[in-house]
Design an enzyme around this catalytic site. Structure first.
Site, PDB file in Angstrom:
ATOM      1  N   GLY A  15      67.496 103.974  67.498  1.00 61.04           N
ATOM      2  CA  GLY A  15      66.662 104.579  66.458  1.00 61.04           C
ATOM      3  C   GLY A  15      65.189 104.522  66.832  1.00 61.04           C
ATOM      4  O   GLY A  15      64.742 103.566  67.451  1.00 61.04           O
ATOM      5  N   ARG A  76      71.475 108.515  71.211  1.00 56.06           N
ATOM      6  CA  ARG A  76      72.547 107.535  71.306  1.00 56.06           C
ATOM      7  C   ARG A  76      73.547 108.121  72.304  1.00 56.06           C
ATOM      8  O   ARG A  76      73.976 109.257  72.155  1.00 56.06           O
ATOM      9  CB  ARG A  76      73.185 107.293  69.945  1.00 56.06           C
ATOM     10  CG  ARG A  76      72.115 106.848  68.917  1.00 56.06           C
ATOM     11  CD  ARG A  76      72.698 106.091  67.757  1.00 56.06           C
ATOM     12  NE  ARG A  76      71.703 105.962  66.688  1.00 56.06           N
ATOM     13  CZ  ARG A  76      71.013 104.850  66.438  1.00 56.06           C
ATOM     14  NH1 ARG A  76      71.155 103.786  67.172  1.00 56.06           N
ATOM     15  NH2 ARG A  76      70.157 104.812  65.433  1.00 56.06           N
ATOM     16  N   ASP A 107      69.253  96.033  69.785  1.00 54.41           N
ATOM     17  CA  ASP A 107      70.197  95.202  70.545  1.00 54.41           C
ATOM     18  C   ASP A 107      71.260  96.012  71.272  1.00 54.41           C
ATOM     19  O   ASP A 107      71.722  95.609  72.341  1.00 54.41           O
ATOM     20  CB  ASP A 107      70.810  94.095  69.667  1.00 54.41           C
ATOM     21  CG  ASP A 107      71.446  94.625  68.408  1.00 54.41           C
ATOM     22  OD1 ASP A 107      71.429  95.855  68.203  1.00 54.41           O
ATOM     23  OD2 ASP A 107      71.972  93.820  67.631  1.00 54.41           O
ATOM     24  N   THR A 130      62.452  98.466  66.766  1.00 54.67           N
ATOM     25  CA  THR A 130      63.334  98.814  65.642  1.00 54.67           C
ATOM     26  C   THR A 130      62.658  98.353  64.360  1.00 54.67           C
ATOM     27  O   THR A 130      62.049  97.278  64.344  1.00 54.67           O
ATOM     28  CB  THR A 130      64.730  98.153  65.783  1.00 54.67           C
ATOM     29  OG1 THR A 130      65.419  98.252  64.536  1.00 54.67           O
ATOM     30  CG2 THR A 130      64.662  96.691  66.173  1.00 54.67           C
ATOM     31  N   ASP A 132      63.962  97.268  61.725  1.00 54.49           N
ATOM     32  CA  ASP A 132      64.714  96.272  60.948  1.00 54.49           C
ATOM     33  C   ASP A 132      64.299  94.820  61.194  1.00 54.49           C
ATOM     34  O   ASP A 132      64.662  93.937  60.427  1.00 54.49           O
ATOM     35  CB  ASP A 132      66.212  96.392  61.240  1.00 54.49           C
ATOM     36  CG  ASP A 132      66.778  97.706  60.715  1.00 54.49           C
ATOM     37  OD1 ASP A 132      66.231  98.210  59.721  1.00 54.49           O
ATOM     38  OD2 ASP A 132      67.745  98.208  61.306  1.00 54.49           O
ATOM     39  N   ASP A 134      65.484  92.776  63.249  1.00 52.32           N
ATOM     40  CA  ASP A 134      66.711  91.963  63.268  1.00 52.32           C
ATOM     41  C   ASP A 134      67.049  91.466  64.677  1.00 52.32           C
ATOM     42  O   ASP A 134      68.207  91.315  65.013  1.00 52.32           O
ATOM     43  CB  ASP A 134      67.885  92.786  62.708  1.00 52.32           C
ATOM     44  CG  ASP A 134      68.090  94.092  63.457  1.00 52.32           C
ATOM     45  OD1 ASP A 134      67.237  94.440  64.303  1.00 52.32           O
ATOM     46  OD2 ASP A 134      69.096  94.768  63.207  1.00 52.32           O
ATOM     47  N   ARG A 176      70.904  97.199  56.876  1.00 54.31           N
ATOM     48  CA  ARG A 176      72.361  97.038  56.668  1.00 54.31           C
ATOM     49  C   ARG A 176      72.780  95.589  56.854  1.00 54.31           C
ATOM     50  O   ARG A 176      73.600  95.069  56.132  1.00 54.31           O
ATOM     51  CB  ARG A 176      73.116  97.893  57.678  1.00 54.31           C
ATOM     52  CG  ARG A 176      73.379  99.225  57.136  1.00 54.31           C
ATOM     53  CD  ARG A 176      74.497  99.999  57.742  1.00 54.31           C
ATOM     54  NE  ARG A 176      74.369 101.316  57.167  1.00 54.31           N
ATOM     55  CZ  ARG A 176      73.676 102.286  57.714  1.00 54.31           C
ATOM     56  NH1 ARG A 176      73.127 102.140  58.868  1.00 54.31           N
ATOM     57  NH2 ARG A 176      73.545 103.438  57.099  1.00 54.31           N
TER      58      ARG A 176
HETATM   59  P1  ATP Z   1      68.790 100.451  66.513  1.00 54.34           P
HETATM   60  O1  ATP Z   1      68.524  99.011  66.157  1.00 54.34           O
HETATM   61  O2  ATP Z   1      67.711 101.342  66.139  1.00 54.34           O
HETATM   62  O3  ATP Z   1      70.159 100.928  66.101  1.00 54.34           O
HETATM   63  P2  ATP Z   1      69.924 100.093  69.137  1.00 54.34           P
HETATM   64  O4  ATP Z   1      69.330  99.990  70.481  1.00 54.34           O
HETATM   65  O5  ATP Z   1      70.716  98.916  68.644  1.00 54.34           O
HETATM   66  O6  ATP Z   1      68.766 100.487  68.146  1.00 54.34           O
HETATM   67  P3  ATP Z   1      72.346 101.647  69.515  1.00 54.34           P
HETATM   68  O7  ATP Z   1      72.685 103.024  69.089  1.00 54.34           O
HETATM   69  O8  ATP Z   1      73.232 100.533  69.104  1.00 54.34           O
HETATM   70  O9  ATP Z   1      70.834 101.403  69.067  1.00 54.34           O
HETATM   71  O10 ATP Z   1      72.272 101.604  71.117  1.00 54.34           O
HETATM   72  C1  ATP Z   1      71.482 102.561  71.817  1.00 54.34           C
HETATM   73  C2  ATP Z   1      72.213 102.998  73.047  1.00 54.34           C
HETATM   74  O11 ATP Z   1      72.444 101.864  73.901  1.00 54.34           O
HETATM   75  C3  ATP Z   1      73.611 103.594  72.819  1.00 54.34           C
HETATM   76  O12 ATP Z   1      73.553 104.946  72.475  1.00 54.34           O
HETATM   77  C4  ATP Z   1      74.257 103.397  74.164  1.00 54.34           C
HETATM   78  O13 ATP Z   1      73.837 104.404  75.060  1.00 54.34           O
HETATM   79  C5  ATP Z   1      73.655 102.060  74.607  1.00 54.34           C
HETATM   80  N1  ATP Z   1      74.608 100.997  74.274  1.00 54.34           N
HETATM   81  C6  ATP Z   1      74.807 100.394  73.082  1.00 54.34           C
HETATM   82  N2  ATP Z   1      75.811  99.512  73.150  1.00 54.34           N
HETATM   83  C7  ATP Z   1      76.272  99.565  74.423  1.00 54.34           C
HETATM   84  C8  ATP Z   1      77.327  98.902  75.137  1.00 54.34           C
HETATM   85  N3  ATP Z   1      78.119  97.992  74.546  1.00 54.34           N
HETATM   86  N4  ATP Z   1      77.502  99.239  76.433  1.00 54.34           N
HETATM   87  C9  ATP Z   1      76.713 100.133  77.046  1.00 54.34           C
HETATM   88  N5  ATP Z   1      75.733 100.792  76.423  1.00 54.34           N
HETATM   89  C10 ATP Z   1      75.505 100.519  75.132  1.00 54.34           C
END
Ligand code: ATP
Length: 328
Positions: A15, A76, A107, A130, A132, A134, A176
């Site tokens: 995000g 994503r 994360d 992010t 959040d 978190d 969330r």
């Molecule tokens: P936010 O906190 O805003 O959701 P985030 O980094 O946690 O941010 P995610 O959509 O969970 O957002 O992860 C971003 C991208 O990281 C995913 O679209 C994917 O490409 C990669 N990613 C997430 N989890 C994995 C995983 N287990 N293995 C490989 N790539 C991953």
């Protein structure tokens, strides 16, 4: 500083959050300062897989420190979660002579970076972006402070109408799994109650609190509710519940939604992003890898990426007590 690393890539993933542009700017300019090449990767890991790269220099990031969102776009990518997808990404990085990357995200993005770097022994650094807040290993993620200010401003406006019509407003904010936004904005905006994922206030206590508030002479109230509040009812169900049990109340609901992610970053987020970008690049140049840059006790520090992913960020429970006292 070591000079094994000649070119660093930067991407934003997951995000978007205010302050990401300021962090991109910082990474790009720190590379320029140390005479290291810099490449921007568009659309997060999906752009890494598709080779959506652009060489960047200090002037590529003019006039973005004050802008919300991310000029590199975010995405994503499910493909990056597969070994085949990560292999394509690795090939593209090699084809562009990229020696390391900085990922700005949450994360999930850090989990992806760890898997990638373990498979290919590739240096990576994370910057927590992010709203959040978190993520373990930093007391502030990029965008969190801006989101707090956006939410407080919105609730102040809602309060005007709540007072004018003697209404009770349930205001849903993001969160969330973590109540940081709800807890801090609830306190900052003078909410009557704050419902968060970490604490089950219970419907009985909510009713009691609303009744007490009326008896004490208050004619309007704000209740801030995190998306994932532990009572387990969404804001509309809470509204129905209060109306069924306290018919005197005129209840309204506002879901703030995506306005919380947008807007110009606050000064705090810009300064934090600038500091984090410098630390991320300089740490890579010192030969460090698999870390997340964070702010702890006003110092920029490194936390191993696996700890940042596995660890749990905690809410400050004292704020709940302060909020209780404030609603006397
Ligand atoms: P936010 O906190 O805003 O959701 P985030 O980094 O946690 O941010 P995610 O959509 O969970 O957002 O992860 C971003 C991208 O990281 C995913 O679209 C994917 O490409 C990669 N990613 C997430 N989890 C994995 C995983 N287990 N293995 C490989 N790539 C991953």
């Amino acid at each position: 500083m070591s000079n094994n690393i000649k070119k660093i890539a930067v991407l934003t993933s997951g995000g978007d959050a205010p302050g990401m542009n300021a962090a991109i700017r910082s990474v790009v300019r720190t590379c320029a300062y140390h005479n290291v090449g810099c490449v921007g990767i568009y659309r997060g890991y999906q752009g890494m897989i598709e080779g959506d790269f652009k060489e960047m220099n200090a002037r590529s990031v003019n006039n973005i420190i004050n802008r919300g969102g991310t000029i590199l776009k975010s995405a994503r990518s499910t493909e990056f979660q597969t070994p085949e997808g990560r292999e394509k990404a690795y090939k593209n990085l090699c084809d562009h002579d990229i020696d390391a990357f900085v990922v700005i995200g949450g994360d999930g993005s850090f989990t992806g970076a760890m898997l990638f770097s373990e498979s290919y022994d590739f240096p990576v650094m994370g910057i927590p972006g992010t709203i959040d807040n978190d993520i373990y290993g930093t007391s502030f993620t990029l965008g969190y402070d801006t989101a707090l200010n956006t939410v407080v401003e919105a609730i102040d406006k809602i309060r005007d109408t709540a007072i004018s019509h003697n209404r009770l407003f349930f205001v849903e904010v993001m969160g969330r799994d973590a109540g940081h936004i709800a807890l801090n904005t609830g306190l900052g905006a003078g909410a009557e109650e704050i419902l968060i994922p970490e604490e089950d206030l219970g419907l009985d206590r909510l009713l009691e609190s609303m009744e007490r508030s009326r008896r004490s002479g208050k004619s309007s109230s704000i209740v801030v509710v995190a998306e994932g509040d532990k009572i387990g009812k969404n804001v509309f169900e809470l509204k129905d519940y209060i109306e069924d049990n306290l018919p005197d109340y005129d209840v309204r609901v506002t879901v703030l939604g995506h306005i919380q992610r947008g807007g110009r970053p606050t000064c705090f987020d810009r300064v934090l992003a600038s500091r984090m970008g410098v630390k991320a690049v300089e740490s890579l140049l010192e030969g460090k890898t698999h870390y997340m840059v964070g702010l702890v006790k006003d110092k920029i520090v490194l936390t191993p990426l696996d700890q940042a992913v596995k660890g749990k960020s905690k809410i400050d429970r004292e704020l709940l007590r302060v909020s209780d006292i404030m609603t006397t």
